[in-house]
Design an enzyme around this catalytic site. Structure first.
Site, mmCIF file in Angstrom:
data_model
loop_
_atom_site.group_PDB
_atom_site.id
_atom_site.type_symbol
_atom_site.label_atom_id
_atom_site.label_comp_id
_atom_site.label_asym_id
_atom_site.label_seq_id
_atom_site.Cartn_x
_atom_site.Cartn_y
_atom_site.Cartn_z
ATOM 1 C CB VAL A 286 -11.208 -3.728 -6.255
ATOM 2 C CG1 VAL A 286 -9.764 -3.955 -6.696
ATOM 3 C CG2 VAL A 286 -11.543 -4.618 -5.074
ATOM 4 C CB ILE A 289 -9.286 1.441 -3.409
ATOM 5 C CG1 ILE A 289 -10.640 1.663 -2.716
ATOM 6 C CG2 ILE A 289 -8.147 1.578 -2.408
ATOM 7 C CD1 ILE A 289 -10.992 0.605 -1.710
ATOM 8 C CD GLU A 291 -6.526 -1.483 -5.059
ATOM 9 O OE1 GLU A 291 -7.718 -1.809 -5.046
ATOM 10 O OE2 GLU A 291 -5.962 -0.985 -6.059
ATOM 11 C CG ASP A 333 21.209 29.848 15.257
ATOM 12 O OD1 ASP A 333 20.980 30.880 15.906
ATOM 13 O OD2 ASP A 333 22.161 29.095 15.479
ATOM 14 C CG ASN A 708 -5.552 -0.633 -9.660
ATOM 15 O OD1 ASN A 708 -5.501 -0.128 -10.775
ATOM 16 N ND2 ASN A 708 -6.670 -0.730 -8.975
ATOM 17 C CG ASP A 712 -1.311 0.995 -13.704
ATOM 18 O OD1 ASP A 712 -0.953 0.638 -14.842
ATOM 19 O OD2 ASP A 712 -2.470 1.320 -13.420
#
Length: 892
Positions: A286, A289, A291, A333, A708, A712
């Protein structure tokens, strides 16, 4: 080699189509062909259902990592008999990402739907010698059709008979001026679509004259159908950000698996129980990762999109924001993008005075008189919009004269009252002129003739032809379309009078020169592109001479650059094009397939290519480019549907503004990713080190998920709101292969993570020693890690110190930090929440030590920035007064 329809004689083509030039097809034969060929419609591939689109979003690797995190969290909750708050929160983030992706999907389907809407609903057809009106979808190859001004062309066809026919083909060719069409054979092979004067094409419109034609292709076999296939077949190129996050996801996944294996091996060697080892390994996975990363990047991009909407750039696909910042080539173009898509009279040559006058200033009486004759000898007219503004209706060349006359007080309707029209000789491509016969106020009969100078000069008996010849050459050399004007008086007029009766013995009065002018802001935008290291390239369906003149004026065609035609491009192999593509700045008379070739050649050179355009002919290239920018006002629905970004003001300069914003947003995302990964690396090192030293984890999984996903995330989003710096457009684009962690950025993130780990482990060991309880040690470790990472957000704003940027200049970040601190305090000091998190109250002295440890990263990086670290993020330092000026853009 089989000849194409435009190369064949009429009878040869009719024989091949098994049709008759007068009778057409029988109803039975038409129905048979309809069954064989299908309806005259653009087909579409099998569409994904909304459910399929939704579940396809879960193929992204970062989303799979989030699902893995949810699964891990469910296991933890089940084994520890605790609540399911963490896994539910992760799944909510996954679903949010999937919903956003589903809403954004379907670009090709929308483009094809827009193409279908361009089909004409009805067609006038001859079946078995009888004229009838049928649904255009029932047309088949071999059908004979009639067309007149105002009609949409229902299918591709070869002209059998025509009278003063002109068709508007800018949607296919990119050329704003209507094409003159006529029956006849074109012997040469491989003629560009815009030069096939004996052909008509589906999706275009008739602006002048009438025609009888035989249908040669229907449905997906038409030129517009080929474009539909290109749109359906062109693969979407992933953006640089998507590729980098995908690489990051793979790296993180391998890291998580690797550290879990290490933990299991260490635990087994130390004789720990399997369940205990599993719990530590889960916490470590955990911690590895990030998240919240995909969701936070999505939020930052969405905020960038909202900001760009206010600057007239509508982003249809979120990652396209970052792609703009990486753009190294803009293939634009010409018509409607770099130019105004509006023919404008710019010069008037007065033969009697031998003077060339520009319409930017006042015009002489003789020039104004020339405008009056040009207005009278025209079929165009001026309407009025709802706002009361004049609107040109008709041939753009003629309406440019009328619009200039309107500005000068010369109105065609008033002139017609003074000089009533008695008759006309319509324009045709053989004579290259038209005549209008009027009765002047004195009762005399006046013939006004307007047309090509070379043709008219042979019919003039008076006037300064030598001066006109020189002026015609000068104006033509600047890519102006030039019309000569001559007059004569006759004794009587009869409707049966011919060109030989009327268009001779003329007096040459002068020339009118018009052009589709560049947008006023385009030259400055091109210059800024070059300063930013971005190569501007013009790709147009117009002629080489016209395109080169505009490109020279805008600064696209520099000394040593080349301008080539579509035929020259076709002669180049893929390898030759890739080798020579950097030498070529202008491509003229190109097809939709050519545009894709050019884009792919640049991409093979490692460029991130942006393509701008507005027509149907631009749609496949818009889709094939790294980012396609369509014009919002003049752009067709097809172009918009195939694009990643729409410019709501049709302003080329908006592209440059969007690139600037894209570069700034990428930097903000880079800082956000660095901030989040630095904290994750710190967490991994903390859990791994604690396992080695004490055989325990300093955190429960809920602690890491709270930090996380909650603590954060708010500062991370606020970091994405940093304003774009002034010097961002003085730097070269990032190389396509440059990763997020280039230029030592990855090493700095690892070192910052190491610093978080050391500080947190110190707090953990100190609290465990002081309290003798694992809960107390985990409480101080949670406090140090959460607070140090929150304060660290200030470090990630810039390579400059807070002394230069100012602590309180980003009010959004200040608010986010305060809210994160409140959430940390909630867990630490509210007893029910503290207990739910497995934490405990600490002595005041330990809280003080924890706060001091959390402030260390700010102190260390401020010292570094004020000494050797001013170039830490690879950016030039700017003066404090510049930084202060930029802060004016901060949202309140």
């Amino acid at each position: 080699m089989q000849r194409t329809p435009y190369q064949m004689s009429e009878q040869e083509l009719l024989d091949r189509l098994s049709s008759h030039g007068e009778q057409g097809l029988s109803e039975e034969e038409a129905q048979k062909r309809l069954r064989e060929n299908g309806l005259n419609r653009l087909t579409e591939g099998r569409k994904k259902t909304v459910i399929q689109q939704f579940f396809s979003q879960f193929k992204d690797l970062m989303i799979l990592i989030l699902l893995a995190a949810a699964g891990v969290s469910f296991v933890i909750a089940f084994m520890e008999k605790e609540g399911y708050f963490e896994p539910i929160l992760i799944l909510l983030i996954v679903v949010l990402n999937a919903i956003i992706g589903t809403v954004q999907e379907g670009k090709a389907e929308r483009a094809l739907e827009a193409l279908k809407k361009m089909s004409a609903p009805k067609a006038r057809v001859i079946r078995k010698g009888e004229e009838r009106v049928i649904d255009a979808s029932e047309l088949v190859p071999g059908d004979l059709i009639f067309l007149e001004a105002g009609d949409f062309v229902p299918a591709d066809g070869r002209i059998l008979q025509s009278s003063s026919l002109k068709t508007e083909e800018s949607a296919l060719t990119g050329e704003s001026e209507p094409e003159e069409k006529q029956a006849g054979i074109l012997e040469e092979g491989n003629i560009p679509l815009g030069d096939r004067t004996n052909m008509i094409y589906s999706g275009c419109s008739v602006t002048y004259g009438t025609a009888k034609a035989v249908i040669t292709a229907t449905g997906m076999d038409t030129e517009i159908g080929k474009i539909a296939r290109l749109i359906a077949g062109a693969e979407d190129t992933g953006t640089p950000l998507q590729h980098k996050l995908e690489q990051l996801g793979r790296w993180i996944g391998l890291l998580a698996v690797g550290v879990c294996i290490v933990i299991f091996i260490l635990g087994l060697l130390d004789g720990m129980e399997i369940v205990e080892i599993f719990m530590i390994a889960v916490a470590l996975a955990v911690s590895a990762i990030p998240e919240g990363l995909p969701a936070i990047v999505t939020v930052v991009l969405a905020l960038g999109v909202q900001k760009m909407v206010r600057k007239n750039a509508i982003i249809r696909k979120l990652p396209a924001v970052e792609t703009l910042g990486s753009t190294s080539v803009i293939c634009s173009d010409k018509t409607g993008t770099l130019t105004q898509n509006r023919m404008t009279l710019t010069q008037v040559y007065v033969a009697a005075a031998n003077t060339l006058e520009k319409t930017e200033g006042p015009l002489s009486a003789q020039a104004l008189e020339l405008l009056r004759w040009g207005a009278l000898c025209s079929e165009g007219k001026i309407g009025a919009a709802e706002t009361g503004e004049p609107v040109p209706i008709g041939d753009p060349t003629e309406t440019s004269i009328l619009m200039e006359g309107e500005k000068r007080g010369i109105r065609k309707s008033e002139a017609m009252e003074q000089y009533p029209r008695l008759g006309t000789l319509p324009f045709d491509s053989d004579r290259k002129m038209m005549a209008s016969i009027h009765r002047d106020p004195d009762g005399r009969i006046l013939v006004i003739v307007k047309g090509a100078f070379d043709e008219m000069a042979a019919r003039c008996a008076a006037g300064n032809l030598e001066g006109g010849r020189q002026a015609n050459g000068d104006m033509g050399g600047r890519a102006l379309r030039v019309l000569a004007v001559g007059v004569r008086y006759i004794d009587e007029y009869r409707p049966e009078m011919t060109s030989e009766d009327l268009e001779t013995e003329l007096t040459f009065l002068g020339l009118l020169g018009m052009i589709d002018p560049p947008r006023p802001e385009a030259a400055a935008a091109v210059a800024l592109c070059r300063e930013a290291g971005i190569r501007p390239v013009m790709i147009t369906g117009d002629h080489v001479l016209t395109a080169s003149a505009i490109a020279n004026e805008l600064g696209i065609l520099k000394e040593g650059d080349r301008a080539i035609s579509g035929m020259e491009l076709s002669a180049l192999s893929e390898e030759e094009l890739v080798t020579q593509v950097e030498e070529i700045s202008v491509y003229a008379r190109v097809s939709p397939e050519d545009k894709i070739r050019i884009i792919q050649a640049w991409q093979k050179r490692g460029a991130v290519v942006s393509m701008t355009g507005d027509g149907v002919n631009d749609a496949p290239a818009l889709k094939a480019a790294d980012i396609g920018c369509a014009m919002g006002i003049t752009g067709t629905d097809v172009a918009k549907g195939a694009s990643d970004m729409i410019l709501s003001d049709d302003n080329f300069a908006t592209i440059v503004d969007a690139v600037r914003e894209g570069r700034g947003i990428y930097e903000n995302i880079r800082h956000t990713v660095g901030f989040l990964l630095g904290t994750n690396i710190g967490e991994v090192l903390i859990v791994l080190a604690a396992m080695v030293l004490w055989k325990v984890s300093p955190f429960l999984a809920i602690h890491l998920l709270w930090i996380n996903l909650i603590t954060d995330s708010l500062p991370a989003i606020a970091l994405g709101m940093e304003p774009v710096r002034d010097d961002v457009m003085t730097q070269k684009p990032k190389p396509k292969e440059e990763g997020i962690f280039a230029n030592g950025y990855g090493l700095r993130i690892v070192l910052q993570g190491l610093m978080f780990a050391l500080l947190t482990l110190c707090g953990f060991a100190l609290a465990w020693s002081h309290t003798g309880e694992l809960e107390g040690a985990r409480t101080l470790a949670f406090m140090v890690l959460a607070l140090s990472q929150t304060f660290h957000a200030f470090n990630m704003r810039s390579s400059l110190s807070l002394r230069m940027t100012g602590v309180f200049t980003n009010r959004i970040l200040n608010g986010a930090v305060l809210l994160s601190l409140a959430l940390v305090a909630l867990v630490l000091f509210v007893p029910p929440v503290c207990t739910a998190f497995g934490l405990t109250a600490l002595p005041a002295s330990l809280y003080g030590i924890g706060l001091a440890l959390a402030l260390v990263p700010v102190l260390v990086l401020e010292i570094y920035k004020n000494t050797a670290g001013k170039k830490a993020c690879g950016r030039r330092a700017i003066r404090p007064e510049q930084e202060k000026e930029q802060r004016k853009d901060y949202p309140s």
